[in-house]
Design an enzyme around this catalytic site. Structure first.
Site, short mmCIF file in Angstrom:
data_model
loop_
_atom_site.label_atom_id
_atom_site.label_comp_id
_atom_site.label_asym_id
_atom_site.label_seq_id
_atom_site.Cartn_x
_atom_site.Cartn_y
_atom_site.Cartn_z
N TRP A 188 0.72 -1.16 0.02
CA TRP A 188 0.09 0.13 -0.02
C TRP A 188 0.98 1.30 0.10
CZ3 TRP A 188 -0.29 3.95 3.94
CH2 TRP A 188 -0.93 4.93 3.48
N GLU A 229 -3.10 -2.75 -2.29
CA GLU A 229 -4.22 -1.98 -1.69
C GLU A 229 -4.57 -0.70 -2.24
OE1 GLU A 229 -3.55 -1.93 2.45
OE2 GLU A 229 -5.50 -0.88 2.86
N LYS A 231 -7.00 2.72 -2.29
CA LYS A 231 -7.60 3.80 -1.59
C LYS A 231 -8.23 5.08 -2.34
CE LYS A 231 -6.19 5.93 2.70
NZ LYS A 231 -5.39 5.89 3.92
N ASP A 262 -9.81 -2.73 1.64
CA ASP A 262 -9.87 -2.16 2.85
C ASP A 262 -11.20 -1.47 3.18
OD1 ASP A 262 -9.69 -0.28 5.13
OD2 ASP A 262 -7.58 -0.58 4.99
N HIS A 265 -11.72 2.23 2.75
CA HIS A 265 -10.97 2.84 1.50
C HIS A 265 -11.87 3.22 0.24
CE1 HIS A 265 -6.51 1.74 2.78
NE2 HIS A 265 -7.37 2.56 3.46
N HIS A 289 -8.82 -6.12 4.39
CA HIS A 289 -8.24 -5.25 5.43
C HIS A 289 -9.87 -4.96 6.42
CE1 HIS A 289 -4.17 -3.79 4.96
NE2 HIS A 289 -4.25 -5.15 5.25
N ASP A 297 -11.90 7.23 6.85
CA ASP A 297 -11.20 6.09 6.89
C ASP A 297 -10.36 6.28 8.14
OD1 ASP A 297 -9.60 3.82 6.58
OD2 ASP A 297 -7.83 4.80 5.27
N ASP A 299 -10.27 4.11 10.81
CA ASP A 299 -9.84 2.88 11.42
C ASP A 299 -10.13 2.81 12.64
OD1 ASP A 299 -8.28 1.76 9.37
OD2 ASP A 299 -7.10 3.64 9.42
N ASP A 329 -7.52 -4.33 9.86
CA ASP A 329 -6.55 -2.91 10.03
C ASP A 329 -7.58 -1.84 10.63
OD1 ASP A 329 -4.95 -0.99 9.38
OD2 ASP A 329 -5.30 -1.17 6.98
C1 RNT Z 1 -3.74 2.82 5.02
C2 RNT Z 1 -3.71 1.35 4.76
C3 RNT Z 1 -2.59 0.49 5.29
C4 RNT Z 1 -2.30 0.94 6.68
C5 RNT Z 1 -1.43 -0.29 7.04
C6 RNT Z 1 -0.59 0.36 8.44
O1 RNT Z 1 -4.96 3.61 4.68
O2 RNT Z 1 -5.18 1.08 5.17
O3 RNT Z 1 -3.17 -0.85 5.14
O4 RNT Z 1 -3.37 0.94 7.47
O5 RNT Z 1 -0.67 -0.39 6.12
ZN ZN Z 2 -5.51 -1.26 5.01
#
Ligand code: RNT
Ligand code: ZN
Length: 422
Positions: A188, A229, A231, A262, A265, A289, A297, A299, A329
């Site tokens: 990523w 990955e 985003k 993810d 994302h 993720h 985003d 998290d 994640d």
């Molecule tokens: C970032 C991505 C990525 C990170 C990790 C730490 O937006 O989601 O996967 O969260 O690599």
């Molecule tokens: Zn991620």
């Protein structure tokens, strides 16, 4: 805590599910074989161990909060992960980032890391019966400060990051070889613009070229699986992300890579649960993720919400579990970090259990017969079936604390270990 009432409740649930044609024992057998990849970075707010006071910087991602007890060393992080694992039924995996290397106290730059810098993690993983997954770290570094890495206009900077990507694949393959289970190594990059770009194509061409260079060497898929990955945006990268969803969907499909989805994302109402079936038609596999975006985003810790249950249903219904790698994640620094790990991982497993207890064939038949009334009635009735009795029983046979009991152990650990770190 062994309790007769847990077993009684389970026996009742077993009957209820059997009346719908669902075998709870079989569901638990399958659940036991699912290994969730737990992200190391929840334990120290995505800091890593490159330097003594390493912190997350750049990349458009952010941790917020300053709950006491953050792991400051590899040993502390491992101790916290071991505590977490004692609260989660089943056998799982650990997902490491390159910046969590063991450099023996002497800085080693990203393009120079080697398998030996992760040997202590591999040994520890072996001792704890864990598989490992891996990620190059394309942020928190002076060469990422301009917001671009693999698609940077300067060849020198791109080359540095290409070398990092190549080094990480070798490390991932070594982990997989030593542990006897392939290491999913996920790329990523945060590359993008804060404001509206003129050239949207140029950086994407550079990213394709850099990725092709990273992946040029064929490595044994028994040891390493590559994933990429996408985003939508990040803080300071609001207007344009080079590695967008379309970019990586095309890349993964044409280069036969795993695509990483993810949950945070995409646009706020766009879900990854609906993408799983499509991606599996065109890519050799998927990395999830699992995260929880709140308005962006962010998290947040994964909760047992509708989207988590939908993701789990799609994983189970796909009948292609071997192609879907489930990773977590998220990173919340405002609550106890061990609890954050345990909450999210337990929820992932609960969602998978709920999905495994679904009478999918019956639902499919109703759908095929165009009995949409029956389909909706059954979907709704399933929501109040006693899956939690099956979960409690599973925790009990795995010798894992159930209900609120696990929090007592976290609190004890916080008082005896985490609070002493300040
Ligand atoms: C970032 C991505 C990525 C990170 C990790 C730490 O937006 O989601 O996967 O969260 O690599
Ligand atoms: Zn991620």
């Amino acid at each position: 805590m062994k309790s007769v009432s847990i077993t009684q409740a389970y026996n009742h649930a077993k009957e209820v599910y059997a009346s719908l044609g669902v075998d709870t024992e079989e569901a638990l057998k399958v659940l036991k074989k699912i290994h969730v990849s737990i992200h190391c970075w929840q334990g120290d707010d995505v800091g890593g161990f490159e330097r003594p006071d390493a912190q997350l910087s750049g990349g458009g991602i952010q941790t917020t909060g300053n709950y006491p007890g953050k792991a400051r060393t590899i040993d502390e992080l491992r101790s916290d992960i071991e505590k977490t694992l004692s609260l989660i039924p089943g056998h799982h995996r650990l997902n490491l980032h390159a910046c969590y290397l063991d450099n023996g106290g002497t800085f080693v730059d990203r393009n120079e890391i080697e398998p030996k810098h992760f040997q202590c993690w591999i040994d520890w993983a072996k001792a704890n019966h864990l598989g490992l997954d891996f990620n190059p770290t394309f942020f928190s570094h002076p060469k990422a400060d301009g917001g671009f890495t693999l698609s940077h206009p300067s060849k020198g900077i791109r080359d540095f990051w290409i070398e990092h990507g190549i080094a990480c694949r070798k490390i991932g393959a070594d982990m997989g070889r030593q542990l006897g289970t392939p290491t999913v190594t996920n790329v990523w990059v945060p590359d993008g613009f804060k404001d509206t770009p003129v050239d949207r194509k140029g950086p994407r061409e550079l990213l394709v070229d850099s990725l092709d260079k990273i992946f040029a060497e064929e490595l044994d898929p028994r040891f390493l699986l590559d994933s990429v990955e996408s985003k939508l945006f990040g803080i300071g990268v609001e207007s344009y992300t080079v590695g967008s969803h379309e970019f990586y969907l095309g890349y993964a499909a044409t280069r036969r890579k795993l695509l990483c989805l993810d949950a945070g994302h995409f646009h706020p109402t766009e879900t990854i649960s609906d993408k799983i079936s499509s991606v599996l038609l065109f890519c050799p596999g998927l990395l999830l993720h699992v995260s929880r975006p709140v308005r962006w985003d962010s998290d947040h810790v994964v909760t047992l919400d509708d989207e988590l249950k939908a993701i789990a249903r799609e994983v189970i219904r796909s009948n292609q579990r071997d192609k879907i790698h489930i990773g977590l994640d998220y990173f919340d620094a405002s609550i106890n970090r061990v609890a954050a790990w345990a909450i999210g991982t337990r929820n992932m497993l609960k969602a998978l259990l709920i999905a495994l207890l679904e009478p999918t064939d019956t639902l499919r038949n109703l759908e095929q017969e165009a009995d949409y009334t029956g389909r909706l009635v059954l979907q709704e009735e399933l929501k109040s079936l006693p899956w939690s009795a099956v979960w409690d029983y599973y925790c009990q046979i795995c010798d894992i604390p159930l209900g609120m009991a696990w929090l007592e152990q976290v609190t004890k650990y916080e008082n005896e270990v985490l609070r002493k770190r300040e």
